[in-house]
Design a protein around this motif. Sequence first.
Motif, PDB file in Angstrom:
ATOM      1  N   ASP A 161      -3.929   4.716  -1.328  1.00  0.00           N
ATOM      2  CA  ASP A 161      -4.877   4.721  -0.045  1.00  0.00           C
ATOM      3  C   ASP A 161      -4.664   6.517   0.153  1.00  0.00           C
ATOM      4  O   ASP A 161      -3.621   6.653   0.595  1.00  0.00           O
ATOM      5  CB  ASP A 161      -4.577   4.138   1.176  1.00  0.00           C
ATOM      6  N   THR A 216      -9.500   5.104  -2.616  1.00  0.00           N
ATOM      7  CA  THR A 216      -8.759   4.208  -2.724  1.00  0.00           C
ATOM      8  C   THR A 216      -8.946   3.504  -4.010  1.00  0.00           C
ATOM      9  O   THR A 216      -9.858   3.805  -4.795  1.00  0.00           O
ATOM     10  CB  THR A 216      -9.203   3.042  -1.700  1.00  0.00           C
ATOM     11  N   THR A 267       0.783  -1.149   0.117  1.00  0.00           N
ATOM     12  CA  THR A 267      -0.037  -0.017  -0.066  1.00  0.00           C
ATOM     13  C   THR A 267       0.924   1.159  -0.115  1.00  0.00           C
ATOM     14  O   THR A 267       1.818   1.241   0.582  1.00  0.00           O
ATOM     15  CB  THR A 267      -0.924  -0.039   1.127  1.00  0.00           C
TER      16      THR A 267
END
Length: 508
Positions: A441, A491, A8
Amino acid sequence: MGNQENPTAKITIDPAFVVGPVRRKTFGAFVEHLGRCVYTGIFEPEHPKADEDGFRTDVLELTKELGVSTVRYPGGNFVSGYRWEDGVGPKGDRPTRLDLAWHSSDPNLVGVDEFAKWSEKAGVEPMMAVNLGTRGTQEALDLLEYSNIKGGTALSEQRKANGAVEPHNIKMWCLGNEMDGFWQIGHKKAGEYARVAAETARAMRMVNPDLELVACGSSAPTMPTFGEWERVVLNETYELVDLISAHQYFEDFGDLQEHLSAGHRMEAFIKDLVSHIDHVKSAIKSQKQVNISFDEWNVWHMSRDESKAPTGDDWPVAPVLLEDRYTVADAVVVGDLLITLLRNTDRVHSASLAQLVNVIAPIMTEPGGRAWKQTTFHPFALTSQHAAGTVLNLAVESPRLDSEKTSGFTALSAVATYDAEANEAVVFAVNRSATDALTLDGAVGSLNPARVIEAVTYTNKDPYWQATADDSTSVLPSENVSVKLDGGRLTTELPAVSWSMIRLALNS
């Protein structure tokens, strides 16, 4: 939250943190008398789609769609041996000359008047380079007088007699090209170039003090002259010029992960160049700020056969030269390089994708036939179309990547633009990983987002897919259905080797 199997990257976007304005001149391009860029590129009188001036209308339309703002002309290496007078007046009287830079011949059917006319039709601002290789201050002044003086002088009246009644009013001028390069006609040492550049700039400003002048920087960050060249040149020209040039090309030598580090390497070059500029500013105690014209950048596979110029007694007109066929991976790199230029908009005030047509270009043509888009066309066109307002300084937390030669660069390369008038923000993002998808994110609550207008990603299972004249549409930017906006949280999944654009409508 993102897919737990993917690493991420987190970004925070706040409209209060501004890098600088989105500069339209970031979206410039480059037309050089090299290969088929001019002849059978922008100009082909015999083509079925040629207009009354011999310009290909299909190329003009693609240039507009690409979103080009400025176009640098006529070189490049070509300009260092160019006699601009050869390219004006009746075409039947114009001489054919040897072009030593690319071992070709030039019939001079396109010159300053034709380029100015083409620029007007294309809706672009011309950016003219002067020859400080084999020529000097007087020839530059002559070209300026011919181009910009309304009338009443010998050269302005000559222009009018040649059919260009109104002056071209060219504001941007490059003081030569890559003069530290040993391959350059009239190659000079730093002190030699600095003297002639200062003399030329000073004299041109006596004609028009409001010109935007670009001094030659070193030809590449790998040149042994880089740094010291900038110091010497700027010591002489700092108060006389507005910008100093930066040139950098990137090539895929078979290591895809290394190729995808190109944006990281461009960023390092920009920071180094800024330090050299600001050192001179401090040393001479100037109140002025010189910035960067990144007026040659692209992917260029220069070690391949496509870049080998003719030799011996072969001096062809418009040979097939530097006609790289670009891959999806190349397009992702180009998208990342444009993100990098935007991210440095406080110091990069102008840029030129080299080049526009056929020669390491997003637009390709067939003589007498079709025009089509290379893979690199798409990220450039979409960024030019949708980046507006201000560039925002993002807070980024990203996994790091290593390649064979480059280590510690971020998997995510991103920038955001914020257009308060249109109530829109746009995120441009590249996943530089050659193998792994990446979850993005984003904390976007400060933007007060209302909805996602559009989310597209450019990628392909085969990163080496290439567009052709027969198939330029099988792989296009397509909807990214993974994008989700939940309150202040954005996201999405970014595939390996991908470029993405997410447009957000904001609450007013």
